[in-house]
Design an enzyme around this catalytic site. Sequence first.
Site, PDB file in Angstrom:
ATOM      1  N   LYS A 274       4.098  73.197  66.216  1.00 59.19           N
ATOM      2  CA  LYS A 274       4.825  72.558  65.620  1.00 59.19           C
ATOM      3  C   LYS A 274       4.946  72.938  64.186  1.00 59.19           C
ATOM      4  O   LYS A 274       3.879  73.496  63.518  1.00 59.19           O
ATOM      5  CB  LYS A 274       4.440  70.832  65.496  1.00 59.19           C
ATOM      6  CG  LYS A 274       4.645  70.242  66.795  1.00 59.19           C
ATOM      7  CD  LYS A 274       4.068  68.927  66.649  1.00 59.19           C
ATOM      8  CE  LYS A 274       4.140  68.090  67.918  1.00 59.19           C
ATOM      9  NZ  LYS A 274       5.807  67.653  68.327  1.00 59.19           N
ATOM     10  N   ASP A 285      -0.704  60.780  69.064  1.00 58.78           N
ATOM     11  CA  ASP A 285      -0.082  61.048  70.316  1.00 58.78           C
ATOM     12  C   ASP A 285      -0.764  60.394  71.628  1.00 58.78           C
ATOM     13  O   ASP A 285      -0.266  60.840  72.629  1.00 58.78           O
ATOM     14  CB  ASP A 285       0.221  62.574  70.601  1.00 58.78           C
ATOM     15  CG  ASP A 285       1.356  62.753  71.060  1.00 58.78           C
ATOM     16  OD1 ASP A 285       2.375  62.058  71.231  1.00 58.78           O
ATOM     17  OD2 ASP A 285       1.502  64.134  71.456  1.00 58.78           O
ATOM     18  N   ASP A 344       5.690  72.380  73.751  1.00 58.01           N
ATOM     19  CA  ASP A 344       5.574  70.937  73.047  1.00 58.01           C
ATOM     20  C   ASP A 344       6.071  70.036  73.646  1.00 58.01           C
ATOM     21  O   ASP A 344       5.817  68.896  73.289  1.00 58.01           O
ATOM     22  CB  ASP A 344       6.272  71.332  71.423  1.00 58.01           C
ATOM     23  CG  ASP A 344       5.911  69.993  70.584  1.00 58.01           C
ATOM     24  OD1 ASP A 344       5.031  69.668  70.714  1.00 58.01           O
ATOM     25  OD2 ASP A 344       6.499  70.313  69.436  1.00 58.01           O
ATOM     26  N   ARG A 348       5.188  64.860  78.989  1.00 54.51           N
ATOM     27  CA  ARG A 348       5.750  64.657  80.605  1.00 54.51           C
ATOM     28  C   ARG A 348       4.958  65.281  81.504  1.00 54.51           C
ATOM     29  O   ARG A 348       4.843  64.965  82.526  1.00 54.51           O
ATOM     30  CB  ARG A 348       7.275  65.060  80.464  1.00 54.51           C
ATOM     31  CG  ARG A 348       7.504  66.636  79.926  1.00 54.51           C
ATOM     32  CD  ARG A 348       8.911  66.751  79.603  1.00 54.51           C
ATOM     33  NE  ARG A 348       9.052  66.315  78.337  1.00 54.51           N
ATOM     34  CZ  ARG A 348      10.341  66.565  77.644  1.00 54.51           C
ATOM     35  NH1 ARG A 348      11.320  67.070  78.181  1.00 54.51           N
ATOM     36  NH2 ARG A 348      10.403  65.828  76.310  1.00 54.51           N
TER      37      ARG A 348
HETATM   38  N1  BES Z   1       4.325  63.986  70.832  1.00 54.30           N
HETATM   39  C1  BES Z   1       5.527  64.537  70.451  1.00 54.30           C
HETATM   40  C2  BES Z   1       6.843  63.551  70.496  1.00 54.30           C
HETATM   41  C3  BES Z   1       6.920  62.608  69.133  1.00 54.30           C
HETATM   42  C4  BES Z   1       7.413  63.020  67.686  1.00 54.30           C
HETATM   43  C5  BES Z   1       5.972  61.661  68.914  1.00 54.30           C
HETATM   44  C6  BES Z   1       7.476  62.388  66.922  1.00 54.30           C
HETATM   45  C7  BES Z   1       5.941  60.805  67.914  1.00 54.30           C
HETATM   46  C8  BES Z   1       6.638  61.218  66.673  1.00 54.30           C
HETATM   47  C9  BES Z   1       6.053  65.275  72.004  1.00 54.30           C
HETATM   48  O1  BES Z   1       5.189  65.811  72.537  1.00 54.30           O
HETATM   49  C10 BES Z   1       6.867  66.327  71.403  1.00 54.30           C
HETATM   50  O2  BES Z   1       6.392  67.081  70.577  1.00 54.30           O
HETATM   51  N2  BES Z   1       8.247  66.239  71.897  1.00 54.30           N
HETATM   52  C11 BES Z   1       9.083  67.335  71.740  1.00 54.30           C
HETATM   53  C12 BES Z   1      10.030  67.788  72.931  1.00 54.30           C
HETATM   54  C13 BES Z   1      10.978  68.848  72.738  1.00 54.30           C
HETATM   55  C14 BES Z   1      10.063  70.110  72.646  1.00 54.30           C
HETATM   56  C15 BES Z   1      11.667  68.756  74.059  1.00 54.30           C
HETATM   57  C16 BES Z   1      10.234  66.912  70.506  1.00 54.30           C
HETATM   58  O3  BES Z   1      10.411  65.533  70.594  1.00 54.30           O
HETATM   59  O4  BES Z   1      10.508  67.489  69.703  1.00 54.30           O
HETATM   60 ZN    ZN Z   2       3.075  64.909  72.202  1.00 49.79          ZN
HETATM   61 MN    MN Z   3       4.506  67.788  71.726  1.00 51.96          MN
END
Ligand code: BES
Ligand code: ZN
Ligand code: MN
Length: 499
Positions: A274, A285, A344, A348
Amino acid sequence: MASTPILSCVDTSANDVSADVLLVPTFEGDSFDDLAGFGDASRGEAPGAIAGREFKAKPHEVFRITLQGWRAPRGLLVGAGKRKDWSVGRITSVAMAGTLAARSQGHGRVALLLRGAVSPQDVQAAAAGLVQACFEVAVYKTSEREAAAVSELSIVVAAADQRLVDAAARGRTVGECVNLARSLSNEPGNVLTPGTLAEQAQAVASEVGLGIDVLDEARLKALGMHLLLGVGQGSATPPRLIVLRHEPPDAPSWPVLGLVGKGITFDTGGISIKPAESMEKMKHDMSGGSAVIAALRAVRLLGAPVKVIGLVPAAENMPGGRALKPGDIVRAASGKTVEVNNTDAEGRLVLADALWYAKELGATHLVDVATLTGAVVVALGKSVSGLFAAPDWWRDRVRETADAAGERVWPMPVDDDYLELLKSDYADLVNTGGRPAGAISAAMFLKEFAGGIPWAHLDVAGTAWNDDAKPHEPKGATGVAVKTLVDLAFTAHTWPRPE
Ligand code: BES
Ligand code: ZN
Ligand code: MN
């Protein structure tokens, strides 16, 4: 767990309430006709502030008055908005706004007046709000605290019968458990690792008498949980699967509610790392996981009449020499193979193995809670959680339960055509489906591992964390979903039994 102040439900008349400050929920255009002597005690200030538009009674606005001749020397009018919007959620947030204002003004003995006809649900919501407002945010600050600690809480009603007294006690327990979830989620990633999260769960289990099993790497390997293991393999602190059990001896064998919470104790994104901006927030998280642990505590203390099992797949998502790489193919405990096209999208992966295991352990109904996607924040914002569920009747039950608990959720589609997004050239599934319908494709991935039993997924990525301090809620973890999960356990006996 930090103890909360005593809380009572009393029917003392308003002028005789023993407290430093009396919180008076106030509606737009309020005349206080129902409160004998209130206008005079405030020397006309309370009705005057409304009439003069100095105080509009918008939600969570507060207005300070003195109460001459009343036992509580001060009053706080707490804006409650429109009378027609008075609801469980509003009652809680008004109680929180009033108590937070009282604390910042140095008051430690706080009483909340509930005006008019009052139900047990109202009292429970008020009690939870009062307790949630006692939550300490800056536990690591060594300098002096700005807000006063609360020593005594009371709810003042017209007639405090046993139903209302019991409801106040229930609300206190629920509020404490919401605070437990918040404190776990607020912990930084160096303090809260998969191992220490498991220790916290262990402490809760021994405190209240829940069954607990913590699966270490060897057992995860034996079960073939390579999605959970894969996410954890880049970290110096190994993954765990926490299993909590509420199994009252007189509970029926059906239903068994399986609650699963995402337990990523820090999400760097892994090799698909990230950006630095806001990455520190990814310490929360594991908010789905903390909600599940807290809900199990409440379910046990309040004596839910059905079996409930809580699972928290816990891992730290880090880059490193052993970390999962984009393109890696891993096998889930269910046997399905997954091509990891983005490391990331780790939530899931860990949830998939835990959902499968929850059914193995006998769950008949599944609900998972996860800070899963940024896409759900784009779709629904910061105050409504995404609800993804099948079949439809189960989605409707979860939605009704959340509504009644004062937690906002909104249903999203999980039709099979969305599965197209998860097609892999090399494995059964890819773990990310690209930008379109990002929150839905994430849910579709989970659905593939729910084993065909009623399953619901709450995406709380927007609702688990409050970015800016508000009058009714400090910055940080919110404890979202605890109330919905608890109430599901208490309505489980009404679910339709399959033929
Ligand atoms: N933990 C994040 C999602 C998240 C984003 C939680 C903002 C709280 C606030 C999750 O693991 C993630 O990184 N999701 C990605 C998925 C993508 C790579 C398909 C996302 O939402 O960007
Ligand atoms: Zn996450
Ligand atoms: Mn993530």
